[in-house]
Design a protein around this motif. Structure first.
Motif, mmCIF file in Angstrom:
data_model
loop_
_atom_site.group_PDB
_atom_site.id
_atom_site.type_symbol
_atom_site.label_atom_id
_atom_site.label_comp_id
_atom_site.label_asym_id
_atom_site.label_seq_id
_atom_site.Cartn_x
_atom_site.Cartn_y
_atom_site.Cartn_z
ATOM 1 N N MET A 135 17.609 -17.411 -46.199
ATOM 2 C CA MET A 135 19.194 -17.343 -46.095
ATOM 3 C C MET A 135 19.942 -18.439 -46.567
ATOM 4 N N ARG A 136 19.395 -19.453 -45.876
ATOM 5 C CA ARG A 136 20.192 -20.915 -46.606
ATOM 6 C C ARG A 136 20.194 -20.845 -47.973
ATOM 7 N N LEU A 137 19.023 -20.755 -48.764
ATOM 8 C CA LEU A 137 18.939 -20.984 -50.031
ATOM 9 C C LEU A 137 19.847 -20.032 -50.658
ATOM 10 N N HIS A 138 20.290 -18.949 -50.265
ATOM 11 C CA HIS A 138 21.120 -17.905 -50.630
ATOM 12 C C HIS A 138 22.549 -17.962 -50.297
ATOM 13 N N GLY A 139 22.907 -18.870 -49.726
ATOM 14 C CA GLY A 139 24.053 -19.115 -49.361
ATOM 15 C C GLY A 139 24.649 -18.113 -47.943
ATOM 16 N N VAL A 140 23.509 -17.713 -46.973
ATOM 17 C CA VAL A 140 23.683 -17.130 -46.074
ATOM 18 C C VAL A 140 23.506 -17.467 -44.648
ATOM 19 N N SER A 141 24.366 -17.409 -43.832
ATOM 20 C CA SER A 141 24.265 -18.362 -42.538
ATOM 21 C C SER A 141 24.828 -17.288 -41.323
ATOM 22 N N LEU A 142 24.615 -17.639 -40.285
ATOM 23 C CA LEU A 142 24.975 -17.097 -38.905
ATOM 24 C C LEU A 142 26.296 -17.432 -38.899
ATOM 25 N N ALA A 143 27.346 -16.534 -38.595
ATOM 26 C CA ALA A 143 28.854 -16.959 -38.136
ATOM 27 C C ALA A 143 28.852 -17.629 -37.066
#
Length: 463
Positions: free
Chosen positions: A200-208
């Motif tokens: 997720m981090r590598l694709h720019g996604v994180s937990l709000a």
């Protein structure tokens, strides 16, 4: 719990050590995502056993995506300036974890999430959904092999993380069933989650920042789901807790004391035809030390060991075949069995043909199951929802309710809830036993629910 001072850089390093490689990635439009759900074997089974239900299920999947699409369009428009700038991304991957007998190996899993198509535009998901799959009828049901139904949770703007667990995915036919140790299955989920967070981090996604995690499982993996919840509450490092912020857990159709469930199965030899995998497949995962000094092979009759098959160029015996799930090899041996002396070694069987629970071997086995699935000493610190059907013929409701009373400290812990699953009389059975029908419908309802507390309402919809 000791204070964890792990730095952000250290956390990323831990993630990289868990994640090995990406096996496959897919990018879906909402419509393509709907079409990708399920597997050829699953749809074939539905066609043969539930022909009336099949078109209704396909219509439900399409309607669910259609219902959620406007909300996702609006959420992504705020991030990238236009409503059609998002897609559903799904990655299968391998990660490092540990087997029940203590070996470090690569396992596989899947993470699926909605994301911006605009490069450089990050996305924050509302939630993370952890899902431990039920028992499979076919190896292609493994999360890394096909999108089944848990990934539908992406429609709630959630990242869905699914481990294959010990014997599935890249390890099918190599590793044996680890389901006898909820403790190890829970840690395999934790390791899978660490790797998925890195993807997720590598694709720019994180937990709000205001986001949270929910934890789901049922049937064979109902206990491992709860063991993960216990591990999170009592042992997980602080950085892991901060990354997930676990809010609630849902466990259905199998939240029981596993050693007591085994003993119930021993008293019902008439169900060997469906229970033989449960009765036999867990021994091989454990070492003699874990089994109280006994080898797995000492629990079965000699002819199991003398019955050989050739699989992928190697010889395996009948116990191996059951433990690794080769139904095409094993079903014919067990479908007509009606007594426990056909299942277990002679020194485990009484003169009346029953399982001798007090025999040294069975005492060692019960001790092993209790040690690696112990939930009696856990006081849940987050919301836990348990569910069970009174019509479940494989797992008695009384055992599930007994477990609820223990988990809730005799109803004194308001965080622990018990849901009674409806009989689902209107659902055509197609020859399947009630447990399988209720467990399958439960899987679908879990995929449609945003949070565990929503299951109360969804169960009412299928009365």
């Amino acid at each position: 719990m000791k204070q964890d001072h792990t730095s952000q850089q250290d956390r990323h390093e831990l993630s990289r050590k868990s994640l090995v490689r990406i096996l496959k990635e897919n990018h879906y439009t909402p419509k393509a995502f709907t079409d990708a759900l399920g597997s050829p074997f699953f749809w074939g089974l539905m066609k043969s056993t539930q022909p009336i239900t099949l078109p209704l299920l396909r219509a439900l999947l399409k309607a669910t995506v259609h219902y959620h699409q406007p909300g996702l369009n609006a959420r992504f428009k705020k991030e990238c300036g236009k409503k059609q700038c998002w897609e559903i991304q799904s990655y299968t991957f391998s990660y490092r974890s540990q087997t029940v007998d203590g070996r470090e190996i690569e396992m596989s899993g899947r993470v699926t999430f909605p994301n911006n198509k605009e490069e450089g535009t990050p996305h924050q998901v509302k939630t993370i959904s952890l899902h431990m799959h039920q028992a499979f009828f076919h190896e292609e049901w493994a999360p890394s092999k096909n999108l089944m139904f848990a990934p539908l949770k992406v429609l709630w703007d959630s990242a869905v993380i699914e481990p294959d667990l010990q014997k599935w995915g890249i390890n099918y036919g190599i590793e044996v069933d680890g389901g006898g140790s909820g403790l190890h299955m829970a840690r395999q989920l934790a390791d899978c989650t660490v790797a998925a967070l890195e993807i997720m981090r590598l694709h720019g996604v994180s937990l709000a920042p205001e986001g949270y995690t929910t934890n789901w499982g049922s049937s064979q993996n109902a206990v491992p789901t709860l063991m993960f919840a216990k591990w999170y509450d009592t042992e997980a490092p602080q950085w892991f807790k901060e990354a997930l912020r676990l809010r609630s857990t849902f466990s259905a159709q199998g939240a029981v004391d596993l050693s007591r469930l085994m003993q119930y199965s021993y008293r019902h030899p008439e169900d060997i035809d469906t229970n033989f995998v449960l009765l036999l497949s867990y021994f091989k995962a454990f070492t003699p030390s874990q089994l109280g000094g006994y080898k797995a092979e000492e629990f079965v009759p000699q002819w199991y060991l003398d019955t050989l098959f050739e699989v992928n160029g190697r010889k395996i015996n009948l116990l191996d075949a059951v433990s690794s799930y080769y139904p095409q090899l094993t079903d014919s041996y067990f479908q007509k069995m009606k007594s426990m002396n056909q299942i277990y070694a002679p020194d485990i069987i009484t003169a009346d043909g029953e399982v001798a629970i007090d025999s040294p071997k069975m005492r060692a086995w019960m001790s092993c199951l209790k040690k690696y699935n112990n939930l009696d000493d856990w006081t849940p610190a987050h919301s836990v929802y348990l569910a069970h059907s009174p019509n479940d013929e494989m797992i008695p409701y009384e055992e599930a309710y007994r477990f609820y009373l223990i988990a809730s400290q005799q109803k004194q812990n308001p965080l622990v809830h018990m849901l009674t699953v409806p009989s689902m009389r209107l659902i055509p059975k197609g020859g399947l036993k009630p447990h399988f029908v209720v467990a399958f419908v439960g899987q679908l309802l879990m995929a449609l629910a945003e949070n565990p507390e929503d299951m109360r309402r969804l169960y009412k919809s299928v009365k």
